[in-house]
Design a protein around this motif. Structure first.
Motif, PDB file in Angstrom:
ATOM      1  N   ILE A 113      32.890  25.395  54.893  1.00  0.00           N
ATOM      2  CA  ILE A 113      33.746  26.564  54.654  1.00  0.00           C
ATOM      3  C   ILE A 113      34.930  26.575  55.616  1.00  0.00           C
ATOM      4  CG2 ILE A 113      33.820  29.082  54.757  1.00  0.00           C
ATOM      5  CD1 ILE A 113      30.937  29.118  53.788  1.00  0.00           C
ATOM      6  N   VAL A 114      34.662  26.293  56.883  1.00  0.00           N
ATOM      7  CA  VAL A 114      35.737  26.291  57.882  1.00  0.00           C
ATOM      8  C   VAL A 114      36.761  25.203  57.573  1.00  0.00           C
ATOM      9  CG1 VAL A 114      36.253  25.894  60.327  1.00  0.00           C
ATOM     10  CG2 VAL A 114      34.301  27.320  59.672  1.00  0.00           C
ATOM     11  N   PHE A 115      36.317  24.095  56.994  1.00  0.00           N
ATOM     12  CA  PHE A 115      37.219  22.994  56.642  1.00  0.00           C
ATOM     13  C   PHE A 115      38.370  23.478  55.768  1.00  0.00           C
ATOM     14  CE2 PHE A 115      38.522  19.514  53.852  1.00  0.00           C
ATOM     15  CZ  PHE A 115      38.802  18.508  54.772  1.00  0.00           C
ATOM     16  N   THR A 116      38.075  24.434  54.883  1.00  0.00           N
ATOM     17  CA  THR A 116      39.101  24.933  53.960  1.00  0.00           C
ATOM     18  C   THR A 116      40.169  25.767  54.659  1.00  0.00           C
ATOM     19  OG1 THR A 116      37.831  26.935  53.406  1.00  0.00           O
ATOM     20  CG2 THR A 116      37.415  24.964  52.100  1.00  0.00           C
ATOM     21  N   MET A 117      39.928  26.164  55.910  1.00  0.00           N
ATOM     22  CA  MET A 117      40.951  26.895  56.661  1.00  0.00           C
ATOM     23  C   MET A 117      42.112  25.980  57.038  1.00  0.00           C
ATOM     24  SD  MET A 117      38.764  29.327  59.268  1.00  0.00           S
ATOM     25  CE  MET A 117      40.271  29.918  60.034  1.00  0.00           C
ATOM     26  N   PHE A 118      41.824  24.707  57.187  1.00  0.00           N
ATOM     27  CA  PHE A 118      42.831  23.767  57.688  1.00  0.00           C
ATOM     28  C   PHE A 118      43.407  22.874  56.589  1.00  0.00           C
ATOM     29  CE2 PHE A 118      39.609  24.591  60.960  1.00  0.00           C
ATOM     30  CZ  PHE A 118      40.402  25.171  61.936  1.00  0.00           C
ATOM     31  N   PHE A 119      42.692  22.725  55.476  1.00  0.00           N
ATOM     32  CA  PHE A 119      43.159  21.853  54.402  1.00  0.00           C
ATOM     33  C   PHE A 119      42.989  22.590  53.068  1.00  0.00           C
ATOM     34  CE2 PHE A 119      41.575  19.173  57.817  1.00  0.00           C
ATOM     35  CZ  PHE A 119      42.636  18.295  58.015  1.00  0.00           C
ATOM     36  N   SER A 120      44.053  22.594  52.283  1.00  0.00           N
ATOM     37  CA  SER A 120      43.997  23.235  50.967  1.00  0.00           C
ATOM     38  C   SER A 120      44.703  22.351  49.948  1.00  0.00           C
ATOM     39  CB  SER A 120      44.665  24.612  51.014  1.00  0.00           C
ATOM     40  OG  SER A 120      46.044  24.477  51.295  1.00  0.00           O
ATOM     41  N   GLY A 121      44.511  22.659  48.680  1.00  0.00           N
ATOM     42  CA  GLY A 121      45.100  21.845  47.635  1.00  0.00           C
ATOM     43  C   GLY A 121      46.605  21.980  47.523  1.00  0.00           C
ATOM     44  N   GLY A 122      47.147  23.116  47.962  1.00  0.00           N
ATOM     45  CA  GLY A 122      48.581  23.342  47.830  1.00  0.00           C
ATOM     46  C   GLY A 122      48.913  24.192  46.616  1.00  0.00           C
ATOM     47  N   LEU A 123      50.173  24.517  46.488  1.00  0.00           N
ATOM     48  CA  LEU A 123      50.613  25.454  45.452  1.00  0.00           C
ATOM     49  C   LEU A 123      50.470  24.878  44.043  1.00  0.00           C
ATOM     50  CD1 LEU A 123      51.910  28.095  44.591  1.00  0.00           C
ATOM     51  CD2 LEU A 123      54.149  27.074  45.047  1.00  0.00           C
ATOM     52  N   ILE A 124      50.930  23.655  43.834  1.00  0.00           N
ATOM     53  CA  ILE A 124      50.933  23.091  42.480  1.00  0.00           C
ATOM     54  C   ILE A 124      49.514  22.900  41.944  1.00  0.00           C
ATOM     55  CG2 ILE A 124      51.588  21.095  41.077  1.00  0.00           C
ATOM     56  CD1 ILE A 124      54.061  20.804  42.822  1.00  0.00           C
ATOM     57  N   PRO A 125      48.585  22.274  42.694  1.00  0.00           N
ATOM     58  CA  PRO A 125      47.208  22.172  42.176  1.00  0.00           C
ATOM     59  C   PRO A 125      46.572  23.535  41.936  1.00  0.00           C
ATOM     60  CG  PRO A 125      47.542  20.627  43.972  1.00  0.00           C
ATOM     61  CD  PRO A 125      48.746  21.520  43.950  1.00  0.00           C
ATOM     62  N   THR A 126      46.865  24.494  42.814  1.00  0.00           N
ATOM     63  CA  THR A 126      46.310  25.836  42.622  1.00  0.00           C
ATOM     64  C   THR A 126      46.848  26.463  41.342  1.00  0.00           C
ATOM     65  OG1 THR A 126      46.133  26.139  45.020  1.00  0.00           O
ATOM     66  CG2 THR A 126      46.020  28.115  43.661  1.00  0.00           C
ATOM     67  N   TYR A 127      48.135  26.298  41.097  1.00  0.00           N
ATOM     68  CA  TYR A 127      48.722  26.842  39.870  1.00  0.00           C
ATOM     69  C   TYR A 127      48.101  26.201  38.636  1.00  0.00           C
ATOM     70  CZ  TYR A 127      52.132  28.120  36.316  1.00  0.00           C
ATOM     71  OH  TYR A 127      52.730  28.605  35.176  1.00  0.00           O
ATOM     72  N   LEU A 128      47.932  24.875  38.663  1.00  0.00           N
ATOM     73  CA  LEU A 128      47.334  24.181  37.524  1.00  0.00           C
ATOM     74  C   LEU A 128      45.901  24.641  37.288  1.00  0.00           C
ATOM     75  CD1 LEU A 128      48.705  20.558  38.106  1.00  0.00           C
ATOM     76  CD2 LEU A 128      49.505  22.253  36.449  1.00  0.00           C
ATOM     77  N   LEU A 129      45.167  24.878  38.386  1.00  0.00           N
ATOM     78  CA  LEU A 129      43.796  25.353  38.247  1.00  0.00           C
ATOM     79  C   LEU A 129      43.760  26.747  37.619  1.00  0.00           C
ATOM     80  CD1 LEU A 129      40.755  25.107  38.770  1.00  0.00           C
ATOM     81  CD2 LEU A 129      41.162  25.980  41.087  1.00  0.00           C
ATOM     82  N   VAL A 130      44.608  27.629  38.114  1.00  0.00           N
ATOM     83  CA  VAL A 130      44.665  28.989  37.559  1.00  0.00           C
ATOM     84  C   VAL A 130      45.059  28.943  36.083  1.00  0.00           C
ATOM     85  CG1 VAL A 130      45.893  31.191  37.687  1.00  0.00           C
ATOM     86  CG2 VAL A 130      45.159  30.067  39.788  1.00  0.00           C
ATOM     87  N   LYS A 131      45.997  28.061  35.742  1.00  0.00           N
ATOM     88  CA  LYS A 131      46.424  27.931  34.346  1.00  0.00           C
ATOM     89  C   LYS A 131      45.289  27.414  33.474  1.00  0.00           C
ATOM     90  CE  LYS A 131      49.875  25.654  31.418  1.00  0.00           C
ATOM     91  NZ  LYS A 131      51.032  24.724  31.397  1.00  0.00           N
ATOM     92  N   ASN A 132      44.565  26.396  33.949  1.00  0.00           N
ATOM     93  CA  ASN A 132      43.468  25.825  33.154  1.00  0.00           C
ATOM     94  C   ASN A 132      42.318  26.809  32.979  1.00  0.00           C
ATOM     95  OD1 ASN A 132      44.814  23.377  32.848  1.00  0.00           O
ATOM     96  ND2 ASN A 132      43.892  22.475  34.681  1.00  0.00           N
ATOM     97  N   LEU A 133      42.179  27.734  33.923  1.00  0.00           N
ATOM     98  CA  LEU A 133      41.133  28.752  33.809  1.00  0.00           C
ATOM     99  C   LEU A 133      41.560  29.924  32.926  1.00  0.00           C
ATOM    100  CD1 LEU A 133      39.814  28.851  37.502  1.00  0.00           C
ATOM    101  CD2 LEU A 133      38.673  27.861  35.510  1.00  0.00           C
ATOM    102  N   GLY A 134      42.798  29.880  32.443  1.00  0.00           N
ATOM    103  CA  GLY A 134      43.280  30.921  31.538  1.00  0.00           C
ATOM    104  C   GLY A 134      43.582  32.241  32.223  1.00  0.00           C
TER     105      GLY A 134
END
Length: 293
Positions: A113-134
């Protein structure tokens, strides 16, 4: 114990320093409130420096004349209430198991869980994920991607570990309580300070959020308050730069000046109104949850 001259001197210096700090903090707040209800011309000329001068509510009139402001208020309240509820439930459900010594693998899971504080997918992958989830153009696009904060999980987990004695939970287990019953009937009633901190952190974040709405929302009927206020401010600035210095443009300049200060008050007044009721819990919960352990 009788105070010595040195003690009184040091105390006086400390109070003097604190008074100066208080004035430094209060002055901008008082200035913004006064400027929002003062004549914009007086503010621009620097004639108003603390208290209101030539009362004028033109800034508030221009803001609330826009009917979309009320739509934004309604949407922001919905997003804040729903989002904070989801955040609180997710944080509690993550922090409580991680605080239990009998939970196998809790250190490994905490590390992930702490690992995600320092590394994230970024804006574009997050947007694509949100889009694919409808979830594009829906309320959930503003809530689900930020459903839980790792930092807040750590604060709440630390609070559970340091402020809720294990003996109480063991006694509840002996009396036949399940883990969920122990959490609901024992742990949560004793954790109101840190819960108040979480509510304040999450609600302020949702209330002030605009970036995700700017990316994921298309319908204006779903815009939060901050987006409408942003549009009003940008439009005022653009109008001011569009023409010469005739009377109409000067009027726009004055209106923009009034709008800037009024927007600050409109956007932050609800949070400032709620904070005093949570302040005592906020101080206690934040210090206990963050320092110990």
């Amino acid at each position: 114990m009788k105070e010595t001259f040195t003690d009184r001197l040091v105390g006086g210096i400390i109070y003097a320093i604190l008074t100066v700090i208080l004035l430094i903090i209060l002055y901008p707040l008082v200035f913004v409130v006064s400027a929002s209800i003062s004549d914009p011309l007086s503010v621009t000329k620097g004639e108003m420096w603390l208290f209101p001068k030539n009362l004028s509510f033109i800034g508030y009139e221009l803001i609330f004349a826009n009917k979309e402001i009320w739509i934004g208020y309604k949407n922001t309240i919905i997003y804040t209430v729903v989002g904070t509820s989801v955040n609180l439930i997710m944080t509690i459900m993550a922090a409580y198991p991680l605080s239990r010594k009998d939970f196998a693998g809790r250190n490994v899971i905490t590390g992930y869980i702490v690992f995600t504080m320092f590394f994230s997918g970024g804006l574009i992958p997050t947007y694509l994920l949100v889009k694919n989830l409808g979830m594009i153009n829906s309320m959930w696009a503003l809530i689900i991607p930020g459903a839980v904060s790792v930092w807040n999980i750590i604060i709440m987990r630390t609070f559970f570990q340091t402020s809720i004695p294990n003996e109480i939970q063991e006694s509840a287990a002996i009396d036949g309580c399940s883990n969920l019953q122990t959490l609901w009937k024992i742990v949560l009633p004793l954790s109101m300070p840190v819960i108040a901190v979480m509510i304040l952190f999450y609600s302020v974040g949702h209330w002030n959020a605009y970036f995700n709405a700017l990316i994921y929302l298309n319908d204006r009927d779903k815009y939060p308050l901050q987006l409408f206020l942003r549009e009003i401010l940008i439009k005022s600035e653009v109008d001011n730069m569009a023409g010469g210095m005739d009377l109409s443009v000067q009027k726009h300049l004055m209106e923009a000046e009034a709008i800037k200060y009024a927007i600050v008050i409109v956007a932050n007044l609800p949070v400032l109104a709620v904070y005093p009721f949570l302040q005592k819990y906020f101080t206690k919960g934040f210090l206990v949850g963050a320092i110990k352990g």
